[in-house]
Design a protein around this motif. Structure first.
Motif, PDB file in Angstrom:
ATOM      1  N   ALA A  77     -63.493  15.102  50.805  1.00 15.92           N
ATOM      2  CA  ALA A  77     -63.611  13.851  50.049  1.00 15.92           C
ATOM      3  C   ALA A  77     -63.078  14.027  48.622  1.00 15.92           C
ATOM      4  CB  ALA A  77     -65.070  13.405  50.017  1.00 15.92           C
ATOM      5  N   ARG A  78     -63.319  15.182  48.034  1.00 15.78           N
ATOM      6  CA  ARG A  78     -62.906  15.418  46.643  1.00 15.78           C
ATOM      7  C   ARG A  78     -61.382  15.405  46.514  1.00 15.78           C
ATOM      8  NH1 ARG A  78     -61.274  19.287  43.386  1.00 15.78           N
ATOM      9  NH2 ARG A  78     -61.244  20.917  44.954  1.00 15.78           N
ATOM     10  N   ILE A  79     -60.702  16.061  47.462  1.00 11.60           N
ATOM     11  CA  ILE A  79     -59.228  16.113  47.375  1.00 11.60           C
ATOM     12  C   ILE A  79     -58.635  14.728  47.640  1.00 11.60           C
ATOM     13  CG2 ILE A  79     -57.130  17.201  48.324  1.00 11.60           C
ATOM     14  CD1 ILE A  79     -58.714  19.297  47.008  1.00 11.60           C
ATOM     15  N   GLY A  80     -59.258  13.979  48.524  1.00 17.38           N
ATOM     16  CA  GLY A  80     -58.795  12.603  48.770  1.00 17.38           C
ATOM     17  C   GLY A  80     -58.950  11.767  47.516  1.00 17.38           C
ATOM     18  N   ARG A  81     -60.095  11.874  46.876  1.00 16.85           N
ATOM     19  CA  ARG A  81     -60.379  11.095  45.660  1.00 16.85           C
ATOM     20  C   ARG A  81     -59.406  11.473  44.540  1.00 16.85           C
ATOM     21  NH1 ARG A  81     -62.612   6.562  44.039  1.00 16.85           N
ATOM     22  NH2 ARG A  81     -64.030   6.789  45.787  1.00 16.85           N
ATOM     23  N   MET A  82     -59.084  12.760  44.455  1.00 17.27           N
ATOM     24  CA  MET A  82     -58.158  13.226  43.401  1.00 17.27           C
ATOM     25  C   MET A  82     -56.786  12.562  43.568  1.00 17.27           C
ATOM     26  SD  MET A  82     -56.992  17.150  42.703  1.00 17.27           S
ATOM     27  CE  MET A  82     -58.638  17.760  42.865  1.00 17.27           C
ATOM     28  N   GLN A  83     -56.297  12.503  44.801  1.00 19.39           N
ATOM     29  CA  GLN A  83     -54.998  11.865  45.069  1.00 19.39           C
ATOM     30  C   GLN A  83     -55.046  10.385  44.703  1.00 19.39           C
ATOM     31  OE1 GLN A  83     -53.334  12.647  49.079  1.00 19.39           O
ATOM     32  NE2 GLN A  83     -54.957  14.132  49.353  1.00 19.39           N
ATOM     33  N   PHE A  84     -56.142   9.740  45.095  1.00 19.81           N
ATOM     34  CA  PHE A  84     -56.275   8.298  44.857  1.00 19.81           C
ATOM     35  C   PHE A  84     -56.362   7.996  43.357  1.00 19.81           C
ATOM     36  CE2 PHE A  84     -59.135   4.656  44.176  1.00 19.81           C
ATOM     37  CZ  PHE A  84     -58.361   3.658  44.744  1.00 19.81           C
ATOM     38  N   ASP A  85     -57.260   8.690  42.669  1.00 21.56           N
ATOM     39  CA  ASP A  85     -57.444   8.418  41.230  1.00 21.56           C
ATOM     40  C   ASP A  85     -56.137   8.631  40.481  1.00 21.56           C
ATOM     41  OD1 ASP A  85     -60.071   7.839  41.663  1.00 21.56           O
ATOM     42  OD2 ASP A  85     -60.855   9.753  40.940  1.00 21.56           O
ATOM     43  N   TYR A  86     -55.403   9.659  40.882  1.00 18.29           N
ATOM     44  CA  TYR A  86     -54.149   9.976  40.190  1.00 18.29           C
ATOM     45  C   TYR A  86     -53.165   8.810  40.340  1.00 18.29           C
ATOM     46  CZ  TYR A  86     -50.018  12.551  38.714  1.00 18.29           C
ATOM     47  OH  TYR A  86     -48.880  12.951  38.054  1.00 18.29           O
ATOM     48  N   LEU A  87     -53.006   8.321  41.561  1.00 19.83           N
ATOM     49  CA  LEU A  87     -52.021   7.245  41.777  1.00 19.83           C
ATOM     50  C   LEU A  87     -52.465   5.938  41.123  1.00 19.83           C
ATOM     51  CD1 LEU A  87     -50.362   7.418  45.300  1.00 19.83           C
ATOM     52  CD2 LEU A  87     -49.334   7.580  43.040  1.00 19.83           C
ATOM     53  N   VAL A  88     -53.757   5.683  41.106  1.00 18.85           N
ATOM     54  CA  VAL A  88     -54.227   4.461  40.432  1.00 18.85           C
ATOM     55  C   VAL A  88     -53.958   4.586  38.933  1.00 18.85           C
ATOM     56  CG1 VAL A  88     -56.289   3.097  39.859  1.00 18.85           C
ATOM     57  CG2 VAL A  88     -55.892   3.837  42.218  1.00 18.85           C
TER      58      VAL A  88
END
Ligand code: SAM
Length: 267
Positions: A77-88
């Motif tokens: 979940a953490r790595i998924g969130r990192m990718q998402f937050d970065y692109l947002v």
């Protein structure tokens, strides 16, 4: 810039022996991977078929483990969130259309799908096993009404996708498992599907030493190699320094069409 270990050649016998001495408990798992590699190499000469078989074998144990080295759900979940937050942070908006190459079981995809308007997320992967796990994630997260596209792919020609359609193309931890000809195929075709002003972000395992691979599973590239390869297909590259600050062992490059730049800085 973060402290990534970019000098080591993990493919050499000396490195592997040192690693084994330092991490004796990981030796059985590595030995199993090496045996599997030898067997699958015999059965599949083509890289995509080989890696699809690797994913089938990993996914049979756990889909979460198959898309990340650390099998814990928190880490997933953490790595998924990192990718998402970065692109947002970099401007991903709900009206954008996004293509995720190697979407896996939607570790980040579930967040992109939730954020984007219905039908605006398109995920492709070479592994049918992983795409079935991706459907499970959709159900678990209640994202059916977002109608994401999830499609099996056999190569990266993207031939079944329309011209100029995607504002954002994203590939996380895919080129770290790809030989050069697979990356080159992607570079040769991704520009066609990018919308004007769109960009393609991908991560890669970066080395500042000799380029190398471990088994046929993990590939280490120099930044210059990928930048030059992209330039050959009319794509200009930017090394994403702000990604380096995040706790992740890969680096990130952003590609845009050189014709976009001509449009914005030209007369
Ligand atoms: C380490 S997983 C990462 C998945 C996802 N991007 C994430 O961050 O959770 C790599 C994924 O890429 C897929 N893959 C590997 N090579 C690919 C290729 N050439 N084209 C499309 N998918 C690929 C694999 O099947 C796997 O699902």
């Amino acid at each position: 810039m973060g402290a990534k270990d970019t000098r080591r050649n993990r493919g050499t016998l000396a490195h592997r022996a040192r690693y084994a001495l330092g991490h004796p408990r990981r030796v059985p798992a590595h030995a199993r991977r090496a045996l599997r590699d030898a067997w699958l190499r015999l059965r599949h000469r083509d890289h995509i078929a080989y890696y699809r078989a690797v994913m089938a074998s990993d996914a049979a144990r756990s889909a979460e483990a198959a898309v990340g080295h650390n099998p814990s759900r928190e880490q997933w979940a953490r790595i998924g969130r990192m990718q998402f937050d970065y692109l947002v942070r970099h401007g991903l908006r709900p009206h954008h259309r996004m293509l995720e190459i190697g979407c896996g079981n939607l570790r980040a995809g579930r967040l992109f799908i939730d954020h984007l308007q219905p039908g605006h997320y398109y995920g492709i992967d070479i592994s049918p096993h992983i795409l079935l796990a991706a459907q499970d994630t959709l159900v678990r997260e209640g994202l059916q009404a977002k109608l994401p596209h999830l499609t099996l792919a056999d190569d990266l020609t993207l031939a079944f996708l329309p011209d100029g359609h995607f504002d954002v193309v994203h590939a996380h931890s895919v080129f770290s498992h790809s030989p050069r000809h697979v990356i080159e195929e992607c570079f040769a075709h991704v520009g066609r599907v990018l919308a004007p002003g769109g960009f393609f972000d991908f991560t890669f395992d970066r080395t500042e030493g000799e380029e190398h691979q471990v088994l046929r599973e993990d590939f280490y590239y120099r930044t210059e190699t990928l930048v030059e390869l992209a330039a050959g297909y009319g794509l200009s590259a930017r090394f994403m320094d702000d990604w380096e600050e995040l706790p992740h062992r890969q680096s990130k490059i952003r590609l845009t069409a050189m014709s976009d730049r001509a449009r914005t800085v030209g007369p």
